[in-house]
Design an enzyme around this catalytic site. Structure first.
Site, PDB file in Angstrom:
ATOM      1  CG  ASP A  78       0.045  -4.028   2.615  1.00  0.00           C
ATOM      2  OD1 ASP A  78       0.075  -3.576   1.464  1.00  0.00           O
ATOM      3  OD2 ASP A  78       0.148  -3.330   3.633  1.00  0.00           O
ATOM      4  CG  HIS A 123      -0.439   0.293   2.507  1.00  0.00           C
ATOM      5  ND1 HIS A 123      -0.084  -0.696   3.390  1.00  0.00           N
ATOM      6  CD2 HIS A 123      -0.171   1.463   3.139  1.00  0.00           C
ATOM      7  CE1 HIS A 123       0.365  -0.144   4.512  1.00  0.00           C
ATOM      8  NE2 HIS A 123       0.320   1.170   4.385  1.00  0.00           N
ATOM      9  CB  SER A 129       3.399   2.006   5.797  1.00  0.00           C
ATOM     10  OG  SER A 129       2.154   2.154   6.394  1.00  0.00           O
TER      11      SER A 129
END
Length: 551
Positions: free
Chosen positions: A204, A170, A281
């Protein structure tokens, strides 16, 4: 009379003299008092500001033995990178209908995750992309004006000295330009251009690469199975654009799933209370040996900030995904037997169907899939694979998905209370999922779907397919490949090429078929000149020549 006057005058004169003497004496006293007061006050003030008895401070010597956190931060920090992305405005002409979404109670689930969740929806809910609180995202999305460029920030870490970097999907998903900034890069330098090697939306995880001279510092991967609840861990990343931020916490729990229930079957998170915020992230979660035990992926929050509930993808999952993504296929291949099952069934169902001690009740079977070919039917109960008991659906998925398509397995199942065994050939999960959903666009064996080129996507930022026979006939050409999609901001977009163009030659080599086209372009490297002979599908002016230097 005269002498009396004189006496009076004398007295008067003496009084005046006495008054003057008194006044003089008083004046002298006042002046002396003022002088004495000023002298005393000055002396007291001087004594008050006297610092002759103060000892100057000294900068102490450096501590000889730094703590473990310090050692890890210094050791691993150079291998942790900032990832900046740019997304150019898109013009959507024919938006596709959304698929997936929340699973209603009792809805089927496959051994290959039949629900096909829209992972972006998952991250919007789980990470707060909907902007309505509840959950929080941990990548920093700096959206521009509506319809303008969007910039986002994440983190990553180098796992190979040749420039291979692990991050979250993402972070780079839908990005048109990706830049990686190293700790040695200047402050105002945007970083090094990066390209995507491969992504796995199910976990992910993404792998990207930068090309820089020399050897880059790397992290070391740990075994996440060894992480225990209560272990100290460190997170390193770029929260809120603050690069090289180090936070500490413990492993709060293991094998966590998405609290909203919309995550992939292949996501089992390490939970930690180390502060993770937007921009973290893709950064590493480290144990006390300095080894990566997870990739920081998500936070659960109502304020878009850390509340001590963060989630990381375990390193063992990351290692398996990474090895698949750097393979020639650049994708994760998972095994499937082509069935669906209902999760969370009641104990009454298991008792009625005779598998109270464990098993998976088959809901549907993919027509023409591995299980169907082996004779498995709906309402059969799979109880073991190669002699290993299967207690529930998660157990079935964990056993089947690591198997390579084409391999075989022995299924033990119950039908009407009778136990039987059958050999099944493992299929490709992507293909069985597409077939189960009535969408064979991912199945290369479908005669109606021309295969797409992943090589062209990686090299040029475009997708191509074989040219339909009726177009070849109408244009009176013998062959070529048709451009089906172009990613904005890429080499193909800058040339410019257009969707629908037909490429018949590359660098004077004829490319009448898709395999010949892929073989030709696979030899091209960054810095090479590339010239296409292009036939616009709607033009009567013949072919044109388009070229440039491959970035």
């Amino acid at each position: 009379m005269a002498s009396n006057q004189t006496f009076s005058e004398r007295i008067r004169n003496n009084r005046l003299a006495t008054s003057f003497v008194l006044l003089g004496t008083l004046s002298a006293g006042v002046i002396a008092g003022s002088v004495m007061t000023g002298t005393v006050h000055g002396a007291m003030q001087q004594k008050k500001n006297d610092t002759s008895d103060a000892t100057p401070l000294k900068v102490p010597g450096m501590v000889a033995e730094p703590n473990q956190f310090t050692k890890i931060a210094k050791e691993v920090g150079p291998a942790v990178v900032n990832i900046n992305t740019e997304s150019l405005p898109k013009q959507v002409t024919n938006p596709r209908a959304r698929r997936g979404g929340r699973r209603a109670p009792g809805q089927g689930q496959g051994d290959d995750d039949q629900q096909q969740n829209d992972m972006q929806d998952f991250f919007n809910r789980f990470f707060g992309g909907n902007g309505q609180g509840g959950d929080g995202d941990d990548d920093d999305d700096q959206g521009g004006p509506a319809g303008g460029e969007r910039h986002a920030l994440g983190s990553g870490f180098i796992v190979d000295p040749h420039g291979y970097i692990v991050t979250n999907n993402h972070v780079v998903d839908k990005a048109d330009r990706i830049y990686v900034k190293l700790t040695t890069d200047p402050e105002n330098d945007p970083g090094h251009p990066a390209r995507v090697i491969g992504v796995d939306k199910e976990t992910d995880i993404a792998v990207i690469k930068i090309d820089v001279p020399g050897s880059l510092p790397t992290v070391k991967l740990g075994n996440s199975d060894g992480a225990q609840v209560g272990d100290w861990v460190l997170a390193i990343g770029s929260p809120f654009s603050l690069s090289q931020t180090v936070t500490a916490g413990i492993v709060s729990a293991k094998n966590r799933v998405d609290p909203s229930g919309a995550g992939s079957q292949f996501q089992k998170f390490i939970q930690t209370d180390a502060a993770i915020n937007p921009g973290n992230s893709g950064g590493p979660l480290l144990d006390m040996s300095g080894s990566v035990v997870g990739v920081n992926t998500a936070i659960y929050t109502q304020s878009m900030g850390s509340v001590g509930v963060g989630f990381a993808v375990p390193s063992n999952t990351v290692i398996n995904v990474y090895n698949n993504l750097i393979s020639p296929e650049h994708k994760v291949v998972r095994g499937s037997i082509g069935i669906s099952f209902q999760p969370g069934i009641s104990s009454a169902v298991s008792r009625i169907y005779g598998f109270a001690k464990g098993g998976v009740l088959v809901s549907t079977v993919t027509p023409g899939g591995p299980a169907a070919k082996a004779g498995i039917k709906p309402q059969d109960v799979i109880t073991a694979i190669d002699g290993t008991p299967v207690k529930d659906g998660d157990d079935l998925v964990s056993n089947v998905s690591p198997r390579r398509p084409g391999s075989t397995a022995r299924l033990t199942y119950l039908r009407d209370g009778k136990e039987s065994n059958v050999t099944v050939t493992i299929g490709d999960r992507a293909q069985t999922t597409a077939a189960m959903n009535g969408d064979d666009s991912d199945d290369d064996s479908s005669p109606n779907t021309p295969p797409k080129s992943n090589v062209a996507q990686d090299k040029f930022g475009m997708s191509v397919s074989a040219v339909p026979a009726e177009i070849l006939s109408r244009l009176k050409i013998s062959g070529g490949v048709m451009i089906t999609n172009i990613k904005p901001g890429t080499f193909a977009d800058d040339l410019p090429l257009q969707k629908g163009d037909i490429i018949t030659e590359v660098n004077r080599h004829a490319t009448p078929t898709l395999p010949e086209f892929e073989s030709t372009i696979s030899k091209l490297r960054s810095g090479d000149d590339v010239v296409f002979v292009v036939r616009p599908v709607n033009s009567r002016n013949g072919s044109s020549f388009v070229g440039g230097k491959l970035p």
